[in-house]
Design a protein around this motif. Structure first.
Motif, PDB file in Angstrom:
ATOM      1  N   SER A 180      33.701   3.083  45.991  1.00 24.33           N
ATOM      2  CA  SER A 180      34.684   3.406  47.031  1.00 24.33           C
ATOM      3  C   SER A 180      36.075   3.402  46.413  1.00 24.33           C
ATOM      4  O   SER A 180      36.344   2.655  45.466  1.00 24.33           O
ATOM      5  CB  SER A 180      34.620   2.394  48.173  1.00 24.33           C
ATOM      6  OG  SER A 180      34.959   1.093  47.699  1.00 24.33           O
ATOM      7  N   ILE A 181      36.927   4.241  46.954  1.00 18.56           N
ATOM      8  CA  ILE A 181      38.315   4.280  46.486  1.00 18.56           C
ATOM      9  C   ILE A 181      39.217   4.460  47.702  1.00 18.56           C
ATOM     10  O   ILE A 181      38.913   5.242  48.609  1.00 18.56           O
ATOM     11  CB  ILE A 181      38.548   5.406  45.455  1.00 18.56           C
ATOM     12  CG1 ILE A 181      39.966   5.350  44.901  1.00 18.56           C
ATOM     13  CG2 ILE A 181      38.239   6.771  46.047  1.00 18.56           C
ATOM     14  CD1 ILE A 181      40.204   6.268  43.711  1.00 18.56           C
ATOM     15  N   GLY A 182      40.295   3.714  47.730  1.00 22.00           N
ATOM     16  CA  GLY A 182      41.214   3.790  48.862  1.00 22.00           C
ATOM     17  C   GLY A 182      42.608   3.374  48.454  1.00 22.00           C
ATOM     18  O   GLY A 182      42.828   2.819  47.371  1.00 22.00           O
ATOM     19  N   ALA A 183      43.562   3.633  49.336  1.00 18.68           N
ATOM     20  CA  ALA A 183      44.958   3.312  49.059  1.00 18.68           C
ATOM     21  C   ALA A 183      45.590   2.697  50.300  1.00 18.68           C
ATOM     22  O   ALA A 183      45.174   2.983  51.429  1.00 18.68           O
ATOM     23  CB  ALA A 183      45.728   4.560  48.639  1.00 18.68           C
ATOM     24  N   ASP A 184      46.601   1.869  50.062  1.00 16.93           N
ATOM     25  CA  ASP A 184      47.309   1.255  51.183  1.00 16.93           C
ATOM     26  C   ASP A 184      48.685   0.823  50.699  1.00 16.93           C
ATOM     27  O   ASP A 184      48.936   0.689  49.491  1.00 16.93           O
ATOM     28  CB  ASP A 184      46.534   0.048  51.704  1.00 16.93           C
ATOM     29  CG  ASP A 184      46.922  -0.287  53.134  1.00 16.93           C
ATOM     30  OD1 ASP A 184      47.828   0.383  53.685  1.00 16.93           O
ATOM     31  OD2 ASP A 184      46.340  -1.229  53.704  1.00 16.93           O
ATOM     32  N   LYS A 196      36.473  12.189  43.264  1.00 16.31           N
ATOM     33  CA  LYS A 196      35.191  12.823  42.973  1.00 16.31           C
ATOM     34  C   LYS A 196      34.348  11.954  42.051  1.00 16.31           C
ATOM     35  O   LYS A 196      33.132  11.802  42.256  1.00 16.31           O
ATOM     36  CB  LYS A 196      35.419  14.194  42.339  1.00 16.31           C
ATOM     37  CG  LYS A 196      34.120  14.922  42.005  1.00 16.31           C
ATOM     38  CD  LYS A 196      34.350  16.333  41.541  1.00 16.31           C
ATOM     39  CE  LYS A 196      33.026  17.037  41.258  1.00 16.31           C
ATOM     40  NZ  LYS A 196      33.197  18.441  40.862  1.00 16.31           N
ATOM     41  N   ILE A 197      34.982  11.358  41.015  1.00 18.08           N
ATOM     42  CA  ILE A 197      34.239  10.497  40.096  1.00 18.08           C
ATOM     43  C   ILE A 197      33.674   9.281  40.832  1.00 18.08           C
ATOM     44  O   ILE A 197      32.519   8.879  40.625  1.00 18.08           O
ATOM     45  CB  ILE A 197      35.149  10.053  38.937  1.00 18.08           C
ATOM     46  CG1 ILE A 197      35.489  11.253  38.048  1.00 18.08           C
ATOM     47  CG2 ILE A 197      34.472   8.971  38.109  1.00 18.08           C
ATOM     48  CD1 ILE A 197      36.446  10.937  36.921  1.00 18.08           C
ATOM     49  N   CYS A 198      34.469   8.675  41.719  1.00 21.55           N
ATOM     50  CA  CYS A 198      33.998   7.507  42.464  1.00 21.55           C
ATOM     51  C   CYS A 198      32.796   7.847  43.340  1.00 21.55           C
ATOM     52  O   CYS A 198      31.861   7.052  43.471  1.00 21.55           O
ATOM     53  CB  CYS A 198      35.131   6.930  43.308  1.00 21.55           C
ATOM     54  SG  CYS A 198      36.381   6.044  42.340  1.00 21.55           S
TER      55      CYS A 198
END
Length: 408
Positions: A389-393, A381-383
């Motif tokens: 952008s926020i992501g994971a891998d 939410k903050i991003c």
């Protein structure tokens, strides 16, 4: 259907008006040609005997200047006209055509019985065609409307029957209603999202109830311990008070997280600050028994953002890495506006990567550790508020990496 009827009526009136105009114009041109081919039109005198000017057995009314040369119907009052005019004289329909032949004003006239008959026949034909067209439009509109409205009514009825106890029902799509297939597919996707969101919310409520129940049970137990042994054993009082304080802090964290997620908007305070100093400040404030091995590769670079909110995001990612990193090192790397936090744990299940940032999602793997499963939702939410952008891998050599991009 009303529009179709209007178009048919307008078309019929247009055809009638054009047909009448063409007929009158052609007849007027024919009258003039007949007159100009006569001796009178060629300039010969017309006082010597009778010279009939007309079409077949029909004689024209002929007036040259103020002299009536030919008047087969013995008309008394004939208007002086310029161009062609259709009018009624003494109860009969006449076509008058006035033009200049050199210096002479010529007015020709002819009874329009054949034109009246033609126009009456045309009007009758157009009226019958209009009635047939309207009837076909009504019938076609009824069947078309029924065909279009039936799937809509079925969909409406299904939506009324769907309740929170049963969100699994879906709208059936049929090839014969291809024009509504896209709408039905969109509706089914919306129902999928509603069902999925409701299921997550139920699971989320269950998890939160469990998280709150455990510390409340602890607080209640330690309170009873103080009541029973507090007066005789100060050590018991101190231990119980410390446990109550720690438990209350955890509950406060859960409460503040829920309040943060429920905020409709977040006020920004954008400043320019050093990203390396922010990372060092955060790492220095973390006290973890699992791992203190931080590998930091962040340059002394100034960026513009909300320092407090970005620190919350980074703290969530670091705490997440500590929790699932299995005591391994934590890498924090800055590269081309992207801040990465990597751990060397078991990674993230493939079917959970797209869900871990959802507000009401809590993976099975997260239940085994401490926490309440709200941190990544807060970071996401903050991003969004910061325009990042926020992501994971997962990493090829083990562990997972979270990336925050768009920092400048």
């Amino acid at each position: 259907m009303v529009l179709v009827v209007f178009i048919l009526c307008a078309s019929a009136l247009f055809v009638y008006a054009v047909s009448e105009n063409v007929f009158i114009r052609n007849y007027s041109s024919e009258m003039r040609n007949i007159f100009m081919d006569s001796p009178m039109g060629k300039g010969f005198g017309y006082g010597m005997g009778r010279m009939s000017i007309g079409r077949g057995s029909t004689e024209f009314y002929v007036k040259i200047d103020e002299t009536v040369v030919q008047n087969p119907s013995e008309l008394v009052s004939v208007p002086d006209v310029e161009g062609y005019v259709r009018t009624r004289i003494e109860g009969s329909s006449y076509l008058l055509y006035g033009f200049w032949n050199g210096t002479e004003k010529v007015v020709l006239g002819a009874r329009m019985d054949d034109l009246d008959f033609f126009l009456e026949s045309l009007a009758t034909t157009l009226l019958l065609s209009l009635l047939v067209g309207v009837a076909l439009s009504v019938v076609g509109g009824f069947f078309l409307g029924d065909r279009v409205s039936r799937p809509i009514k079925d969909t409406s009825r299904l939506l009324k029957e769907i309740t929170m106890d049963d969100l699994s029902r879906r709208v059936e799509t049929e090839p014969k209603t291809s024009e509504l297939a896209e709408l039905k597919e969109s509706l089914n996707k919306a129902l999928d999202r509603i069902e999925d969101g409701y299921s997550r919310q139920e699971q989320f409520s269950s998890d939160i109830a469990h998280e709150i129940r455990s510390p409340l049970t602890a607080i209640l137990g330690f309170s009873r311990l103080i009541k029973r042994w507090g007066s005789s054993d100060p050590e018991v009082v101190k231990e119980a008070a410390d446990s109550i304080s720690d438990t209350a802090d955890k509950m406060m964290t859960i409460t503040e997280s829920l309040l943060f997620l429920s905020q409709p908007s977040i006020e920004l305070n954008t400043t320019t600050f050093n990203i390396r100093e922010l990372v060092d400040e955060l790492v220095g404030s973390i006290n973890s028994a699992e791992s203190n091995d931080f590998r930091i590769d962040v340059a002394d670079t100034d960026i513009s953002s909300d320092r407090v909110l970005l620190k919350i995001v980074l703290k969530v990612l670091v705490e997440n890495a500590l929790k699932f990193g299995k005591g391994g090192p934590i890498e924090i790397v800055w590269s081309n506006g992207v801040l990465s936090v990597r751990d060397y744990g078991k990674g993230i299940e493939k079917d959970e990567i797209d869900k871990i940032f959802d507000r009401f999602y809590r993976s099975d793997s997260s239940r085994g550790g401490q926490g309440h499963g709200l941190g990544l939702s807060i970071a996401s939410k903050i991003c969004k508020v910061l325009g990042l952008s926020i992501g994971a891998d997962n990493c090829t050599n083990g562990g997972s990496v979270f990336k925050v991009g768009g920092l400048r």
